[in-house]
Design a protein around this motif. Structure first.
Motif, PDB file in Angstrom:
ATOM      1  N   ILE A 134       0.862  -1.184   0.000  1.00  0.00           N
ATOM      2  CA  ILE A 134       0.000   0.000   0.000  1.00  0.00           C
ATOM      3  C   ILE A 134       0.896   1.231   0.000  1.00  0.00           C
ATOM      4  CG2 ILE A 134      -1.858   1.224   1.167  1.00  0.00           C
ATOM      5  CD1 ILE A 134      -2.681  -1.614   0.501  1.00  0.00           C
ATOM      6  N   LEU A 135       0.778   2.063  -1.010  1.00  0.00           N
ATOM      7  CA  LEU A 135       1.556   3.299  -1.069  1.00  0.00           C
ATOM      8  C   LEU A 135       0.642   4.480  -0.766  1.00  0.00           C
ATOM      9  CD1 LEU A 135       3.236   1.215  -2.825  1.00  0.00           C
ATOM     10  CD2 LEU A 135       4.250   3.229  -3.883  1.00  0.00           C
ATOM     11  N   ARG A 136       1.059   5.303   0.187  1.00  0.00           N
ATOM     12  CA  ARG A 136       0.262   6.462   0.594  1.00  0.00           C
ATOM     13  C   ARG A 136       1.007   7.766   0.278  1.00  0.00           C
ATOM     14  NH1 ARG A 136      -1.454   4.863   6.772  1.00  0.00           N
ATOM     15  NH2 ARG A 136      -3.077   3.302   6.313  1.00  0.00           N
ATOM     16  N   PRO A 137       0.991   8.188  -0.974  1.00  0.00           N
ATOM     17  CA  PRO A 137       1.665   9.437  -1.316  1.00  0.00           C
ATOM     18  C   PRO A 137       0.893  10.649  -0.813  1.00  0.00           C
ATOM     19  CG  PRO A 137       0.488   8.593  -3.211  1.00  0.00           C
ATOM     20  CD  PRO A 137       0.382   7.538  -2.144  1.00  0.00           C
ATOM     21  N   SER A 138       1.603  11.744  -0.622  1.00  0.00           N
ATOM     22  CA  SER A 138       0.956  13.006  -0.283  1.00  0.00           C
ATOM     23  C   SER A 138       0.465  13.640  -1.587  1.00  0.00           C
ATOM     24  CB  SER A 138       1.943  13.919   0.449  1.00  0.00           C
ATOM     25  OG  SER A 138       3.072  14.187  -0.374  1.00  0.00           O
ATOM     26  N   LEU A 139       0.332  14.946  -1.621  1.00  0.00           N
ATOM     27  CA  LEU A 139      -0.125  15.637  -2.825  1.00  0.00           C
ATOM     28  C   LEU A 139       0.798  15.328  -3.998  1.00  0.00           C
ATOM     29  CD1 LEU A 139      -2.231  17.813  -3.767  1.00  0.00           C
ATOM     30  CD2 LEU A 139      -0.424  19.494  -3.376  1.00  0.00           C
ATOM     31  N   LEU A 140       0.206  14.898  -5.113  1.00  0.00           N
ATOM     32  CA  LEU A 140       0.994  14.495  -6.273  1.00  0.00           C
ATOM     33  C   LEU A 140       1.327  15.675  -7.179  1.00  0.00           C
ATOM     34  CD1 LEU A 140      -0.961  11.246  -7.231  1.00  0.00           C
ATOM     35  CD2 LEU A 140       1.337  11.361  -6.227  1.00  0.00           C
ATOM     36  N   LEU A 141       2.561  15.674  -7.667  1.00  0.00           N
ATOM     37  CA  LEU A 141       3.000  16.689  -8.611  1.00  0.00           C
ATOM     38  C   LEU A 141       3.246  16.026  -9.962  1.00  0.00           C
ATOM     39  CD1 LEU A 141       5.615  18.562  -6.386  1.00  0.00           C
ATOM     40  CD2 LEU A 141       3.191  19.113  -6.714  1.00  0.00           C
ATOM     41  N   GLU A 182       4.494   5.065   3.668  1.00  0.00           N
ATOM     42  CA  GLU A 182       4.063   6.461   3.747  1.00  0.00           C
ATOM     43  C   GLU A 182       4.868   7.303   2.758  1.00  0.00           C
ATOM     44  OE1 GLU A 182       1.522   7.406   5.276  1.00  0.00           O
ATOM     45  OE2 GLU A 182       1.160   6.050   6.973  1.00  0.00           O
ATOM     46  N   SER A 183       4.420   8.518   2.519  1.00  0.00           N
ATOM     47  CA  SER A 183       4.980   9.340   1.461  1.00  0.00           C
ATOM     48  C   SER A 183       6.468   9.626   1.622  1.00  0.00           C
ATOM     49  CB  SER A 183       4.214  10.659   1.358  1.00  0.00           C
ATOM     50  OG  SER A 183       4.464  11.306   0.134  1.00  0.00           O
ATOM     51  N   ASP A 184       6.913   9.868   2.860  1.00  0.00           N
ATOM     52  CA  ASP A 184       8.332  10.151   3.067  1.00  0.00           C
ATOM     53  C   ASP A 184       9.190   8.924   2.773  1.00  0.00           C
ATOM     54  OD1 ASP A 184       7.127   8.975   5.270  1.00  0.00           O
ATOM     55  OD2 ASP A 184       8.475   9.899   6.722  1.00  0.00           O
ATOM     56  N   ALA A 185       8.674   7.731   3.084  1.00  0.00           N
ATOM     57  CA  ALA A 185       9.400   6.496   2.777  1.00  0.00           C
ATOM     58  C   ALA A 185       9.464   6.260   1.281  1.00  0.00           C
ATOM     59  CB  ALA A 185       8.737   5.318   3.469  1.00  0.00           C
ATOM     60  N   ILE A 186       8.399   6.627   0.586  1.00  0.00           N
ATOM     61  CA  ILE A 186       8.372   6.495  -0.872  1.00  0.00           C
ATOM     62  C   ILE A 186       9.441   7.380  -1.493  1.00  0.00           C
ATOM     63  CG2 ILE A 186       6.989   6.929  -2.951  1.00  0.00           C
ATOM     64  CD1 ILE A 186       4.491   6.351  -1.235  1.00  0.00           C
ATOM     65  N   GLN A 187       9.537   8.607  -1.004  1.00  0.00           N
ATOM     66  CA  GLN A 187      10.518   9.554  -1.530  1.00  0.00           C
ATOM     67  C   GLN A 187      11.946   9.077  -1.261  1.00  0.00           C
ATOM     68  OE1 GLN A 187      10.016  12.368  -3.437  1.00  0.00           O
ATOM     69  NE2 GLN A 187      12.236  12.294  -3.635  1.00  0.00           N
ATOM     70  N   GLU A 188      12.186   8.614  -0.053  1.00  0.00           N
ATOM     71  CA  GLU A 188      13.527   8.148   0.315  1.00  0.00           C
ATOM     72  C   GLU A 188      13.957   6.952  -0.517  1.00  0.00           C
ATOM     73  OE1 GLU A 188      13.364   7.375   4.458  1.00  0.00           O
ATOM     74  OE2 GLU A 188      13.131   9.495   5.016  1.00  0.00           O
ATOM     75  N   MET A 189      12.987   6.146  -0.925  1.00  0.00           N
ATOM     76  CA  MET A 189      13.286   4.949  -1.699  1.00  0.00           C
ATOM     77  C   MET A 189      13.910   5.264  -3.051  1.00  0.00           C
ATOM     78  SD  MET A 189      10.538   1.946  -2.469  1.00  0.00           S
ATOM     79  CE  MET A 189      10.018   2.061  -0.756  1.00  0.00           C
ATOM     80  N   VAL A 190      13.569   6.419  -3.624  1.00  0.00           N
ATOM     81  CA  VAL A 190      14.022   6.743  -4.968  1.00  0.00           C
ATOM     82  C   VAL A 190      15.122   7.800  -4.996  1.00  0.00           C
ATOM     83  CG1 VAL A 190      11.823   6.074  -5.999  1.00  0.00           C
ATOM     84  CG2 VAL A 190      12.174   8.452  -5.282  1.00  0.00           C
ATOM     85  N   GLU A 191      15.519   8.278  -3.837  1.00  0.00           N
ATOM     86  CA  GLU A 191      16.569   9.310  -3.777  1.00  0.00           C
ATOM     87  C   GLU A 191      17.949   8.683  -3.900  1.00  0.00           C
ATOM     88  OE1 GLU A 191      15.879  11.395  -0.132  1.00  0.00           O
ATOM     89  OE2 GLU A 191      14.424  12.768  -1.042  1.00  0.00           O
TER      90      GLU A 191
END
Length: 218
Positions: free
Chosen positions: A144-151, A209-218
């Motif tokens: 389950i991916l819970r992104p914040s506001l999408l850009l 959660e959204s921060d984990a999603i971001q960290e995964m691709v950085e």
């Protein structure tokens, strides 16, 4: 090599994900379930133009390894709460049931930051109900991916996302610590995270959660 299944392939995240899947050596086939011709021309790409409200006509087609559910709308776009719920609850759960019956191993879905059944927000409550439904299903892996506001550049205009993107560019430095997960996130990064998670084959039910999603691709 695996077969990917996807619904929502023409959306903001789905379109980015399809490109990743088609470019990858991990997948020999990408099967999309769509309402109309997507216009994609690739030897690995198979599309089934279906009537989403008549699952008996396509349930035998839901066969593969990894199912990516990126379908979603808003109450405003759908026109009513009932129409929204059909897209964001009924369709995902229908596909999940068919995928499990056909022995698909992984089910990955886009939910939303703040999803909870205790809220009065119909959108977030619906997302949480989908999560609860999936938690009871016996897939080898559920993500389950819970992104914040999408850009990203949508085909449809969403004022909230445009405003969010504008303020992120100016005040992005404020999203630190406990606020980090609320920072708007690029749709292409969510798509990349979906792809990467699918390759991990993590057993059980996992929420990102959204921060984990971001960290995964950085």
């Amino acid at each position: 090599m695996k077969t990917a299944l996807i619904t929502g392939s023409t959306g903001l995240i789905g379109s980015e994900l399809v490109n990743l899947l088609l470019e990858s050596n991990q997948y020999e086939k990408v099967i999309a379930f769509v309402k109309r011709d997507s216009g994609i021309n690739n030897p690995k790409f198979v599309q089934h133009i279906i009537n989403f409200d008549n699952p008996t006509t396509y349930q035998e087609l839901v066969k593969g390894d990894d199912f990516f559910c990126t379908i979603g709308t808003t109450i405003k776009t759908a026109g009513s709460k009932e129409a929204f719920r059909k897209v964001d609850f009924e369709y995902p759960t229908q596909f999940a049931e068919m995928a499990l019956k056909n022995k698909v191993k992984q089910f990955l879905i886009i939910s939303s930051l703040g999803a909870t059944e205790s809220t009065g927000n119909f959108y977030l409550k619906t997302k949480a109900e989908v999560e609860s439904f999936l938690k009871k299903m016996n897939f080898e892996s559920i993500s389950i991916l819970r992104p914040s506001l999408l850009l990203g550049e949508r085909k449809e205009f969403r004022l909230g996302e445009k405003i969010g993107g504008f303020f992120t560019k100016i005040f992005g430095f404020l999203f630190i610590g406990n606020l980090k997960k609320y920072k708007p996130i690029e749709s292409k990064n969510v798509a990349r995270a979906l792809f990467e998670i699918a390759q991990k084959n993590t057993e059980g039910y996992t929420i990102y959660e959204s921060d984990a999603i971001q960290e995964m691709v950085e």
